[in-house]
Design a protein around this motif. Structure first.
Motif, PDB file in Angstrom:
ATOM      1  N   LEU A 118     -10.167  -2.028   7.914  1.00  0.00           N
ATOM      2  CA  LEU A 118     -10.248  -3.217   7.074  1.00  0.00           C
ATOM      3  C   LEU A 118     -11.003  -4.348   7.774  1.00  0.00           C
ATOM      4  CD1 LEU A 118      -6.575  -3.189   5.737  1.00  0.00           C
ATOM      5  CD2 LEU A 118      -8.571  -2.008   4.828  1.00  0.00           C
ATOM      6  N   ASP A 131       0.112   5.067   2.195  1.00  0.00           N
ATOM      7  CA  ASP A 131      -1.197   5.604   2.523  1.00  0.00           C
ATOM      8  C   ASP A 131      -1.697   4.876   3.766  1.00  0.00           C
ATOM      9  OD1 ASP A 131      -3.523   6.978   2.518  1.00  0.00           O
ATOM     10  OD2 ASP A 131      -4.398   5.986   0.768  1.00  0.00           O
ATOM     11  N   ARG A 133       0.828  -1.213   0.000  1.00  0.00           N
ATOM     12  CA  ARG A 133       0.000   0.000   0.000  1.00  0.00           C
ATOM     13  C   ARG A 133       0.862   1.263   0.000  1.00  0.00           C
ATOM     14  NH1 ARG A 133      -4.240  -0.566   4.503  1.00  0.00           N
ATOM     15  NH2 ARG A 133      -3.389   1.337   5.411  1.00  0.00           N
ATOM     16  N   LYS A 177     -10.368  -4.237   0.286  1.00  0.00           N
ATOM     17  CA  LYS A 177     -11.195  -3.453   1.199  1.00  0.00           C
ATOM     18  C   LYS A 177     -10.702  -2.005   1.253  1.00  0.00           C
ATOM     19  CE  LYS A 177     -14.523  -3.450   4.384  1.00  0.00           C
ATOM     20  NZ  LYS A 177     -14.569  -2.059   4.779  1.00  0.00           N
ATOM     21  N   TYR A 178      -9.404  -1.827   1.252  1.00  0.00           N
ATOM     22  CA  TYR A 178      -8.828  -0.479   1.235  1.00  0.00           C
ATOM     23  C   TYR A 178      -9.257   0.271  -0.019  1.00  0.00           C
ATOM     24  CZ  TYR A 178      -5.159   2.848  -0.101  1.00  0.00           C
ATOM     25  OH  TYR A 178      -4.483   3.943  -0.567  1.00  0.00           O
ATOM     26  N   VAL A 205     -11.057   4.981   5.798  1.00  0.00           N
ATOM     27  CA  VAL A 205     -10.416   4.381   4.623  1.00  0.00           C
ATOM     28  C   VAL A 205      -9.564   3.190   5.028  1.00  0.00           C
ATOM     29  CG1 VAL A 205      -8.709   4.771   2.786  1.00  0.00           C
ATOM     30  CG2 VAL A 205     -10.455   6.500   3.268  1.00  0.00           C
ATOM     31  N   TYR A 206      -8.985   3.264   6.194  1.00  0.00           N
ATOM     32  CA  TYR A 206      -8.018   2.250   6.631  1.00  0.00           C
ATOM     33  C   TYR A 206      -8.648   1.201   7.555  1.00  0.00           C
ATOM     34  CZ  TYR A 206      -5.496   6.358   5.119  1.00  0.00           C
ATOM     35  OH  TYR A 206      -5.069   7.442   4.387  1.00  0.00           O
ATOM     36  N   ASN A 248     -13.008   1.221   0.257  1.00  0.00           N
ATOM     37  CA  ASN A 248     -13.177   2.367   1.149  1.00  0.00           C
ATOM     38  C   ASN A 248     -12.758   3.673   0.463  1.00  0.00           C
ATOM     39  OD1 ASN A 248     -14.023   0.583   3.104  1.00  0.00           O
ATOM     40  ND2 ASN A 248     -12.080   0.556   4.200  1.00  0.00           N
ATOM     41  N   SER A 249     -11.669   3.609  -0.286  1.00  0.00           N
ATOM     42  CA  SER A 249     -11.177   4.803  -0.979  1.00  0.00           C
ATOM     43  C   SER A 249     -12.183   5.282  -2.013  1.00  0.00           C
ATOM     44  CB  SER A 249      -9.833   4.506  -1.649  1.00  0.00           C
ATOM     45  OG  SER A 249      -8.849   4.144  -0.697  1.00  0.00           O
TER      46      SER A 249
END
Length: 451
Positions: free
Chosen positions: A451, A217, A202, A297-298, A448-449, A301-302
């Motif tokens: 998970l 990120d 990431r 998943k990241y 965003v993070y 979310n983004s």
């Protein structure tokens, strides 16, 4: 020996076996001196006439081994490339179905590269799957890189690399180990390969202050800088919202080691969505399901959170941020806060700041709570103020603020409490011919993070 007038018997054996199938055997010849030789095989016994005896002799293959002047075996691989080549020997039990060719063969090989050892705080040569170590290896490997970089503090940001290594090794909020495993089978560039490697953790690769580093990120505790209409260049601010359909289902394709390195997929989906919008994602160098799911998943979310893009210009002289930093953004044209300005004077009582005189009119309405975000040096704090209906240039603080936490000249942003600024993360910084920086930023959210 080639050119000799006579033949020398090297092996003289009687071969017998009580078997029904073909009998195979191997003989080794040690030559007396280094040179070129001719070899022939002669069957000295007469052919049997019995139907119970099979005595046909077939020479199947010959293998030679190079030796030095002393007769010692020499490696078939040059010394300068031997460390980067995997040599494998197979011992296969012969059968009637064996035709001399192995059609399906795969191996799992691990590179020995410089890997960070946290115990000794040093880089050691050993087996590893850590993306950080692979990143360093591609840049420093004399075989892979035509212009290898010396692995020293002069060329690498060691602090950032150690932090990236630890994060990939499992020192992250979700305790997931991020690895880099795969086979390079097509033509690529150094830049593309570096990005593919660090993306498994990431991150993006970058060069800052002349040193190779990575930009991850990941969650950040505090913003680095605040930008308002006061320190942005005039008329440079834009806010763009994407109205394309946002994916709510990510299909991740990857090679799964758990099922014999075959192509597999995982699905990450927002179960609350009424309309399914799919997006396919092919992950390079990922071979385990947990890592594939976490990256998927990241990404989901983004897509769902970072829907606004803010762009503005700032003078390079006042720029403290770099790509990937967390910042605060205010601009009234996008309803990010109501206004911004500078603190002109301060009223204190008993070691506490009670009132602020500012150079911008702050308008308040009945029934709403207001606040002010102040940048004091490298610190940015938001404070609640009393609601004084009407236009105000004097703000009365509704909480205790220790003297020295706000100074005359500090930049501030005013608006409804918790809405004084937008929390963002810098996606890119570019520079024009006048050396002004154009900053592109997305909304920042800890979600965003998650998970």
């Amino acid at each position: 020996e080639v050119g000799a007038s006579t033949w020398t018997i090297a092996v003289n054996n009687t071969i017998t076996a009580n078997v029904r199938e073909a009998y195979r055997f191997t003989k080794t010849i040690h030559f007396p001196t280094v040179g070129q030789y001719e070899i022939r095989v002669t069957k000295t016994s007469s052919d049997s006439t019995s139907s119970m005896v099979m005595d046909r002799l077939t020479w199947n293959s010959v293998v030679t081994h190079a030796v030095d002047a002393s007769g010692n075996y020499k490696s078939p691989v040059a010394e300068d490339t031997a460390d980067d080549i995997l040599l494998m020997a197979l011992k296969i039990e012969a059968s009637e179905q064996l035709t001399g060719t192995v059609s399906n063969l795969s191996v799992v090989e691990t590179r020995w590269v410089n890997d960070y050892d946290v115990t000794t705080d040093s880089w050691v040569l050993r087996e590893t799957h850590n993306p950080c170590s692979m990143y360093v290896d591609v840049l420093t490997n004399t075989v892979l890189n035509q212009n290898p970089i010396e692995f020293t503090d002069s060329y690498f940001n060691m602090g950032a690399l150690k932090a990236f290594h630890a994060w990939c090794a499992g020192d992250n909020d979700d305790s997931i180990e991020y690895t880099c495993n795969g086979v390079l089978s097509s033509e690529t560039t150094l830049e593309q390969e570096l990005q593919r490697i660090v993306s498994t953790g990431r991150a993006e690769f970058s060069v800052m202050d002349g040193k190779y580093t990575v930009i991850q990120d990941i969650p950040q505790d505090t913003p680095v800088q605040m930008f308002t209409s006061r320190n942005m260049l005039k008329d440079s601010f834009t806010a763009v919202r994407s109205f394309e359909k946002i994916p709510n289902k990510i299909i991740i394709e990857f090679v799964n080691a758990d099922i014999g390195y075959k192509l597999d997929e995982r699905v990450v989906q927002d179960e609350t969505a009424t309309e399914v919008i799919e997006h396919s994602l092919v992950l390079d160098y990922i071979d385990n399901a947990d890592q594939a799911y976490a990256l998927g998943k990241y990404m989901l979310n983004s897509f769902q959170i970072q829907v606004y893009v803010y762009t503005f210009k700032a003078s390079i002289d006042s720029l403290l941020v770099t790509k990937g930093d967390r910042i605060l953004v205010q601009h009234d044209s996008a309803l990010l806060g109501q206004c911004s300005g500078r603190v002109q004077s301060i009223v204190e009582s008993g070691g506490l700041i009670t009132q602020l005189l500012v150079d911008e009119t702050c308008t308040m309405e009945s029934g709403k709570e207001y606040g002010i975000t102040v940048r004091n040096g490298s610190t940015m704090e938001t404070y609640k103020v009393d609601t004084l209906v009407g236009d105000n240039i004097v703000l009365v603080l509704d909480e205790s603020v220790v003297s020295g936490n706000i100074d005359i000249g500090d930049l501030f942003s005013f608006g409804e409490y918790t809405k004084t600024v937008e929390d963002c993360i810098v996606e890119n910084i570019s520079y024009d011919s006048d050396m002004n920086a154009t900053i592109t930023a997305f909304m920042y959210s800890d979600d965003v993070y998650t998970l």
